[in-house]
Design a protein around this motif. Structure first.
Motif, short mmCIF file in Angstrom:
data_model
loop_
_atom_site.label_atom_id
_atom_site.label_comp_id
_atom_site.label_asym_id
_atom_site.label_seq_id
_atom_site.Cartn_x
_atom_site.Cartn_y
_atom_site.Cartn_z
N PRO A 231 -14.26 1.72 -0.14
CA PRO A 231 -13.29 2.35 0.78
C PRO A 231 -12.76 3.66 0.20
CG PRO A 231 -12.25 0.53 -0.36
CD PRO A 231 -13.70 0.52 -0.79
N MET A 232 -13.53 4.70 0.33
CA MET A 232 -13.23 5.98 -0.34
C MET A 232 -11.91 6.59 0.11
SD MET A 232 -16.76 8.05 -0.86
CE MET A 232 -17.87 7.60 -2.20
N VAL A 233 -11.70 6.69 1.43
CA VAL A 233 -10.49 7.35 1.93
C VAL A 233 -9.26 6.54 1.56
CG1 VAL A 233 -9.31 8.17 4.00
CG2 VAL A 233 -11.79 8.40 3.82
N ALA A 234 -9.34 5.22 1.66
CA ALA A 234 -8.20 4.37 1.28
C ALA A 234 -7.89 4.53 -0.20
CB ALA A 234 -8.50 2.91 1.61
N THR A 235 -8.92 4.57 -1.03
CA THR A 235 -8.71 4.75 -2.48
C THR A 235 -8.05 6.08 -2.78
OG1 THR A 235 -10.64 3.36 -3.00
CG2 THR A 235 -9.86 4.86 -4.72
N LEU A 236 -8.54 7.15 -2.16
CA LEU A 236 -7.97 8.48 -2.38
C LEU A 236 -6.53 8.55 -1.86
CD1 LEU A 236 -11.03 10.71 -1.44
CD2 LEU A 236 -10.06 10.36 -3.72
N THR A 237 -6.25 7.87 -0.75
CA THR A 237 -4.90 7.90 -0.17
C THR A 237 -3.90 7.21 -1.08
OG1 THR A 237 -5.81 7.94 2.08
CG2 THR A 237 -3.50 7.29 1.83
N VAL A 238 -4.22 5.98 -1.51
CA VAL A 238 -3.31 5.23 -2.39
C VAL A 238 -3.08 5.98 -3.69
CG1 VAL A 238 -3.07 3.12 -3.77
CG2 VAL A 238 -3.86 2.96 -1.41
N CYS A 239 -4.15 6.53 -4.27
CA CYS A 239 -4.02 7.23 -5.55
C CYS A 239 -3.32 8.59 -5.39
CB CYS A 239 -5.39 7.40 -6.19
SG CYS A 239 -6.09 5.83 -6.77
N SER A 240 -3.45 9.22 -4.24
CA SER A 240 -2.72 10.47 -3.99
C SER A 240 -1.22 10.21 -3.92
CB SER A 240 -3.21 11.12 -2.70
OG SER A 240 -4.56 11.52 -2.80
N ILE A 241 -0.84 9.12 -3.24
CA ILE A 241 0.58 8.74 -3.19
C ILE A 241 1.09 8.47 -4.60
CG2 ILE A 241 2.25 7.05 -2.34
CD1 ILE A 241 0.38 6.59 0.06
N ILE B 128 0.80 -1.23 0.00
CA ILE B 128 0.00 0.00 0.00
C ILE B 128 0.83 1.27 0.00
CG2 ILE B 128 -1.92 -1.14 1.15
CD1 ILE B 128 -1.09 0.29 3.74
N ILE B 129 2.05 1.21 0.52
CA ILE B 129 2.87 2.42 0.62
C ILE B 129 3.81 2.57 -0.58
CG2 ILE B 129 4.59 3.64 2.01
CD1 ILE B 129 1.77 3.55 3.20
N VAL B 130 4.31 1.45 -1.10
CA VAL B 130 5.29 1.54 -2.18
C VAL B 130 4.83 0.81 -3.44
CG1 VAL B 130 7.68 1.15 -2.84
CG2 VAL B 130 7.14 1.68 -0.47
N TYR B 131 4.65 -0.50 -3.36
CA TYR B 131 4.45 -1.32 -4.56
C TYR B 131 3.21 -0.90 -5.34
CZ TYR B 131 4.38 -5.47 -7.52
OH TYR B 131 4.38 -6.31 -8.60
N GLY B 132 2.06 -0.83 -4.66
CA GLY B 132 0.82 -0.46 -5.34
C GLY B 132 0.87 0.93 -5.94
N PRO B 133 1.19 1.97 -5.13
CA PRO B 133 1.26 3.32 -5.70
C PRO B 133 2.25 3.47 -6.84
CG PRO B 133 1.15 3.43 -3.31
CD PRO B 133 1.32 1.98 -3.66
N THR B 134 3.42 2.81 -6.74
CA THR B 134 4.40 2.95 -7.82
C THR B 134 3.93 2.29 -9.11
OG1 THR B 134 5.62 1.01 -7.00
CG2 THR B 134 6.41 3.17 -6.34
N LEU B 135 3.23 1.15 -8.99
CA LEU B 135 2.69 0.52 -10.20
C LEU B 135 1.65 1.43 -10.85
CD1 LEU B 135 2.22 -3.24 -9.20
CD2 LEU B 135 3.96 -2.25 -10.69
#
Length: 438
Positions: free
Chosen positions: A333-343, A101-108
């Motif tokens: 999961p709106m906040v989680a979606t916005l957080t991952v996509c913001s990163i 959630i912090i690195v792999y997903g956002p970087t992809l």
């Protein structure tokens, strides 16, 4: 995580077609179009290149079958995070989730968004300086779409999967029926010869092109009857991708000589389209790739925030209460979606996300291998499972050997990257300890 809580929160509405589209859509991005030359160069001949695509697919199938049995016993939101937590304990589960959630997903997501923006800039002849902004817009639009009910995201995934299969079908049909070259017995270059290491690197390149299938496991809490549908989606999805990859490769080899593929590099597929369909062919292929990448981004935006949501539900992250928020109407999961996509958006404009995602290959495969070994532990515990992996223990052993092969290859070829990826994972340890202390 209590299953009853998961059922109350998330909308369990995804059927087999939606799940299959997620598997196929998150695997088939741009790799099948641009990895042909790399695999061929490593393998040295078309025969061995085809074998490499087959071996990579079989290793992926063994991995998928192994995870399918584990997933059928743990049909909850979170995928690898949940599996490793239940098999090895909270610490390893947390690190697997943190990594994604912090690195792999956002970087992809960032890397795919940047690449899609590059294609859009070329397609519409826009200024190259607009690429970062366009990448952010792409990520923001797909994120906004996924704030709606998961039915809309699933429908978009089905549509884009069908859209990406149309140019793939055209390549297969034209190549196999009208190609004049022999798909077999061609040599890429006249200098050098095939080596065991070269063939291994060819397989490694195909494994990266096959990666992404495991993300459907993150949606376990939103799949109808996941004990049965999750294994079907993984197995049938990987099987279809394997067949598609083999046929596309054979089709390209039938039209474009191996020596020319070697010279063209990642433009070999575009050259194929020009030969097959004229000057408009390149444009059509670009449209297909744009649709393909858009669907791939959508699949990742759907799945990675589910890990963050699952961890927040367990109060394992800072601001867990906010990150676990579900919209009462949309049940996403709106906040989680916005957080991952913001990163991801931040990475798209500040760092080389493509390189950063490469750095995480070692650790994501490390967690894959841990999960594969976990099946032996579950079998020893004699846990009931709706799905049993065929040819046990041979199948999970093949999955483990494939994962170890990737790990060893990364250690040999990119030690600096391995150490950097371990550093990113280690950043989660103090977060875990602080939350445990509280």
């Amino acid at each position: 995580m209590k299953q009853s809580e998961e059922q109350i929160g998330l909308n369990r509405s995804l059927g087999l077609i939606s799940s299959l589209s997620l598997v196929i859509g998150t695997v088939i991005g741009s790799g099948i179009f641009f990895k042909q030359a790399a695999v061929l160069d490593y393998a040295h001949s078309t025969n061995l290149a085809l074998v490499a695509w087959l071996v990579g697919g079989l290793i992926t199938m063994a991995s998928g079958l192994t995870i399918a049995e584990i997933g059928s016993q743990m049909p909850h939101t979170g995928g690898l995070y949940v599996y490793l937590e239940k098999i090895y304990g909270k610490f390893w589960g947390f690190l697997a989730g943190w990594m994604q959630i912090i690195v792999y997903g956002p970087t992809l997501i960032a890397a795919l968004g940047s690449y899609l923006a590059t294609l859009l800039v070329a397609f519409f002849d826009l200024p190259k300086t607009s690429t970062p902004l366009l990448a952010v817009i792409v990520i923001a639009l797909i994120a906004a779409f996924n704030l709606l009910s998961n039915r809309y995201g699933a429908a978009f995934q089905v549509i884009t999967t069908i859209g990406k299969l149309l140019p793939i079908a055209a390549i297969i049909i034209f190549g196999l029926l009208f190609g004049k070259a022999n798909a077999f017995n061609q040599v890429a270059t006249t200098s050098g010869s095939v080596s065991f290491n070269g063939f291994g690197m060819a397989i490694l390149a195909t494994l990266f092109a096959y990666d992404g299938w495991v993300l459907i496991a993150n949606m376990g809490g939103e799949i109808k009857n996941p004990q049965k549908l999750l294994p079907k989606a993984i197995v049938f999805g990987i099987g279809l991708v394997l067949i598609i990859y083999m046929l596309v490769t054979a089709g390209i080899f039938r039209v474009v000589p191996a020596s020319l593929i070697h010279r063209l590099g990642d433009q070999a597929a575009a050259h194929f389209a020009t030969i097959a369909f004229g000057q408009v062919g390149g444009k059509l292929l670009n449209i297909g790739i744009i649709i393909s990448i858009a669907g791939c981004i959508n699949g990742k935006v759907m799945t990675f925030p589910r890990i963050m949501y699952a961890m927040a539900k367990n109060d394992e992250l800072p601001f867990s209460k906010q990150l676990a928020y579900l919209n009462k109407r949309m049940r996403t999961p709106m906040v989680a979606t916005l957080t991952v996509c913001s990163i991801a958006a931040l990475m798209a404009v500040t760092v080389d996300a493509d390189r950063l995602s490469e750095l995480c290959i070692f650790t994501i495969y490390l967690f894959y291998v841990l999960a594969f070994f976990g099946l032996f532990k579950l079998r020893r515990l004699k846990t009931a499972s709706p799905f049993r992996v065929p040819l046990y223990p041979f199948t999970p052993i093949v999955a483990i050997l494939g994962g170890v092969f990737v790990l060893v290859s990364e250690l040999n070829s990119d030690l600096t990257g391995v150490l950097a990826s371990i550093f990113f994972v280690a950043l989660g340890i103090p977060v875990y300890l602080i939350k445990c202390k509280k």
